[in-house]
Design an enzyme around this catalytic site. Structure first.
Site, PDB file in Angstrom:
ATOM      1  N   CYS A  77       0.808  -1.232   0.000  1.00  0.00           N
ATOM      2  CA  CYS A  77       0.000   0.000   0.000  1.00  0.00           C
ATOM      3  C   CYS A  77       0.834   1.271   0.000  1.00  0.00           C
ATOM      4  CB  CYS A  77      -0.921  -0.006   1.213  1.00  0.00           C
ATOM      5  SG  CYS A  77      -2.124  -1.326   1.135  1.00  0.00           S
TER       6      CYS A  77
HETATM    7  N1  LIG Z   1      -2.675  -5.800   1.822  1.00  0.00           N
HETATM    8  C1  LIG Z   1      -3.121  -4.722   2.418  1.00  0.00           C
HETATM    9  O1  LIG Z   1      -2.728  -4.413   3.537  1.00  0.00           O
HETATM   10  C2  LIG Z   1      -4.153  -3.830   1.771  1.00  0.00           C
HETATM   11  C3  LIG Z   1      -4.862  -2.922   2.556  1.00  0.00           C
HETATM   12  C4  LIG Z   1      -5.812  -2.112   1.967  1.00  0.00           C
HETATM   13  C5  LIG Z   1      -6.024  -2.182   0.606  1.00  0.00           C
HETATM   14  N2  LIG Z   1      -5.304  -3.053  -0.157  1.00  0.00           N
HETATM   15  C6  LIG Z   1      -5.580  -3.108  -1.583  1.00  0.00           C
HETATM   16  O2  LIG Z   1      -6.418  -4.236  -1.842  1.00  0.00           O
HETATM   17  C7  LIG Z   1      -6.097  -4.809  -3.118  1.00  0.00           C
HETATM   18  C8  LIG Z   1      -5.756  -6.278  -2.957  1.00  0.00           C
HETATM   19  O3  LIG Z   1      -4.559  -6.377  -2.194  1.00  0.00           O
HETATM   20  P1  LIG Z   1      -4.123  -7.710  -1.446  1.00  0.00           P
HETATM   21  O4  LIG Z   1      -3.028  -7.306  -0.516  1.00  0.00           O
HETATM   22  O5  LIG Z   1      -5.303  -8.425  -0.905  1.00  0.00           O
HETATM   23  O6  LIG Z   1      -3.536  -8.558  -2.664  1.00  0.00           O
HETATM   24  P2  LIG Z   1      -3.044 -10.079  -2.622  1.00  0.00           P
HETATM   25  O7  LIG Z   1      -1.941 -10.178  -3.600  1.00  0.00           O
HETATM   26  O8  LIG Z   1      -2.833 -10.521  -1.216  1.00  0.00           O
HETATM   27  O9  LIG Z   1      -4.308 -10.909  -3.149  1.00  0.00           O
HETATM   28  C9  LIG Z   1      -4.836 -10.772  -4.391  1.00  0.00           C
HETATM   29  C10 LIG Z   1      -5.499 -12.071  -4.806  1.00  0.00           C
HETATM   30  O10 LIG Z   1      -6.140 -11.814  -6.038  1.00  0.00           O
HETATM   31  C11 LIG Z   1      -5.934 -12.922  -6.890  1.00  0.00           C
HETATM   32  N3  LIG Z   1      -6.137 -12.433  -8.256  1.00  0.00           N
HETATM   33  C12 LIG Z   1      -5.322 -11.720  -9.057  1.00  0.00           C
HETATM   34  N4  LIG Z   1      -5.918 -11.421 -10.210  1.00  0.00           N
HETATM   35  C13 LIG Z   1      -7.158 -11.964 -10.158  1.00  0.00           C
HETATM   36  C14 LIG Z   1      -8.255 -11.998 -11.042  1.00  0.00           C
HETATM   37  N5  LIG Z   1      -8.209 -11.391 -12.209  1.00  0.00           N
HETATM   38  N6  LIG Z   1      -9.357 -12.669 -10.659  1.00  0.00           N
HETATM   39  C15 LIG Z   1      -9.420 -13.283  -9.459  1.00  0.00           C
HETATM   40  N7  LIG Z   1      -8.417 -13.278  -8.580  1.00  0.00           N
HETATM   41  C16 LIG Z   1      -7.303 -12.623  -8.921  1.00  0.00           C
HETATM   42  C17 LIG Z   1      -4.543 -13.400  -6.567  1.00  0.00           C
HETATM   43  O11 LIG Z   1      -4.358 -14.742  -6.965  1.00  0.00           O
HETATM   44  C18 LIG Z   1      -4.519 -13.212  -5.049  1.00  0.00           C
HETATM   45  O12 LIG Z   1      -4.966 -14.364  -4.366  1.00  0.00           O
HETATM   46  C19 LIG Z   1      -4.987  -3.947  -3.694  1.00  0.00           C
HETATM   47  O13 LIG Z   1      -5.527  -2.939  -4.477  1.00  0.00           O
HETATM   48  C20 LIG Z   1      -4.374  -3.312  -2.458  1.00  0.00           C
HETATM   49  O14 LIG Z   1      -3.741  -2.086  -2.743  1.00  0.00           O
HETATM   50  C21 LIG Z   1      -4.387  -3.900   0.395  1.00  0.00           C
END
Ligand SMILES: NC(=O)c1ccc[n+]([C@@H]2O[C@H](COP(=O)([O-])OP(=O)(O)OC[C@H]3O[C@@H](n4cnc5c(N)ncnc54)[C@H](O)[C@@H]3O)[C@@H](O)[C@H]2O)c1
Length: 433
Positions: free
Chosen positions: A270
């Site tokens: 993030c």
């Molecule tokens: N990790 C954090 O602390 C956090 C906090 C707030 C917001 N976010 C935001 O949330 C979003 C997700 O982040 P995250 O940390 O959960 O990511 P992550 O990498 O942990 O998880 C993403 C998941 O999405 C799957 N994926 C990818 N492309 C896909 C598709 N087309 N269809 C279905 N599944 C798909 C991946 O296989 C993975 O399991 C990002 O935009 C991030 O900036 C993250």
């Protein structure tokens, strides 16, 4: 038209696309509230893991997943045609940066493509991934309307940024208020109704763009303040002043000051990334976001500064960094989690090795990691290993390290997090950032 709102309260079937740090906790929260939840992920391994009742996200205990899978409230699949069965879908896919630090929205586009192929009347679509202001309105809405269905009338579209803070036991998904912005007032109302079923409070804003901007303000606020305190650390070093003492003292002011702490640099999915989504968007409007660029510059140079300080500390003991034995403690980007994405520790390790140091690391949350061309395994931290090292470099202040024991056994400790704050004996061995 109250149909979908009534259904949500009944409860509805919820889809979550992307079962990572954001999607999995959300999916489990809905399932525990009695919703039928279908999790969608392109990773077959992830789907298999979830369907076998296991979690790979530290904040979600496997038992919680197992219970919901067992009572058939939760299933994971890579068959996106099952989107036809869901009433509401939350998109939680990654939003990284490209090599040139431009937003990479390909994951969002691919998820939206799947939603479009299965969009039906009275469906609510919410984007949760962090992104630049305008994404929902400019990229997603036109794609979904290609189906002939009209937003606000036939289907509903909203943006509600996930604010989860991995490892935060006080404020998880449930207790962190939600921001909700809709493509139309009705879209917003329906999305708010959905989140209110599982989250303590939903705060509505006037548009999807506003909701996208709120998230970027929050993360830019952290990025800039961390950069400020990192620069204060650099200044204090030159002034021969202890930056930690200064921050502690300033924190006694009951108003107008909020402490941020210096460290080896920014990490995670993030704070190092999201502000660049905003500056990229502003560049397209002929505006240069000075704070974001400057903060990014300061924060991204912290690993080099840490390495310089390690070299300096070794030098004071008549030791060159080349050939020295260094133990790095903690490679996760922050305390008590296993996430190494964008972790500054990876840069510090690579730089120390480039200088010719023999580097090993210990991180109870990260058993192995790949660095440049090689790989490394977390070592067992023993008194003998500490004694044999020339310097121990604390990069992540995990709570389960025994700091007094580490200081007692090490020759020298370089502490980038003030993790040794409570260490009483042998403090002379500690050098703080
Ligand atoms: N990790 C954090 O602390 C956090 C906090 C707030 C917001 N976010 C935001 O949330 C979003 C997700 O982040 P995250 O940390 O959960 O990511 P992550 O990498 O942990 O998880 C993403 C998941 O999405 C799957 N994926 C990818 N492309 C896909 C598709 N087309 N269809 C279905 N599944 C798909 C991946 O296989 C993975 O399991 C990002 O935009 C991030 O900036 C993250």
């Amino acid at each position: 038209m109250k149909d979908l709102e009534n259904k949500i309260r009944n409860p509805a079937t919820v889809g979550v696309i992307g079962l990572g740090y954001v999607g999995l906790p959300l999916a489990v929260e809905f399932a525990e509230e009695g919703f039928k939840v279908i999790g969608f992920d392109i990773s077959k391994a992830k789907c298999k893991l979830v369907n076998s009742g296991k979690s790979d996200i530290a904040d979600v205990a496997s038992e919680r997943v197992a219970t919901q899978v067992k009572i058939k409230n939760f299933q994971a699949t890579d068959e996106f045609s099952k989107l036809k069965q869901v009433d509401c879908v939350a998109i939680c896919v990654p939003t990284p940066l490209s090599k040139t630090k431009d937003p990479d929205v390909t994951y969002i586009l691919s998820a939206v493509e799947q939603v479009r192929n299965n969009l039906h009347k009275d469906m609510l679509v919410v984007l949760e991934s962090t992104t630049y202001p305008g994404t929902t309105e400019e990229l997603i809405k036109p794609k979904l309307e290609e189906t002939g269905l009209v937003v606000g009338k036939d289907f509903y579209l909203a943006f509600s940024p996930e604010r989860i803070d991995p490892g935060n036991v006080k404020f998880g998904t449930k207790k962190t208020p939600r921001i909700v912005g809709g493509a139309t007032p009705k879209c917003r109302r329906i999305a708010k109704t959905l989140y209110e079923q599982v989250i303590s409070q939903a705060h509505m804003v006037s548009s999807t763009q506003a909701a996208e901007m709120v998230k970027l303000l929050e993360n830019t606020f952290r990025q800039v303040n961390i950069a400020l305190v990192n620069e204060v650390a650099l200044m204090c070093d030159r002034l021969n002043i202890d930056v930690w003492e200064i921050i502690d003292a300033a924190t006694t002011k009951p108003f107008g000051f909020m402490p941020f702490y210096p460290g080896p640099g920014l990490g995670g999915h993030c704070i190092p990334i999201d502000p660049h989504y905003l500056s990229w968007k502003l560049k397209s409007l002929n505006y240069y976001s000075r704070f974001i660029e400057l903060a990014g510059d300061i924060n991204s140079h912290m690993p080099e500064y840490v390495v310089e300080r390690v070299c300096r500390s070794l030098n004071e003991f008549g030791k060159a960094v080349r050939g020295s034995k260094i133990i790095v403690l903690g490679v996760a980007y922050k305390r008590d989690i296993d996430d190494i994405r964008e972790s500054p520790a990876l840069d510090v390790l690579a730089l120390l090795e480039k200088h010719g140091a023999k580097v090993s690391y210990c991180d109870p949350y990260v058993p192995s990691l790949s660095i440049d061309k090689g790989g490394k395994k977390s070592i067992k931290l023993t008194a003998a290993a500490l004694k044999a090292s020339d310097i121990v470099v604390i990069l992540t202040d995990h709570t389960n390290f025994g700091y007094q024991w580490i200081v007692d056994n090490a020759k020298l400790v370089f502490d980038t997090r003030n993790a040794c704050k409570k260490v009483k004996n042998n403090r002379k061995k500690i050098v703080r950032l």
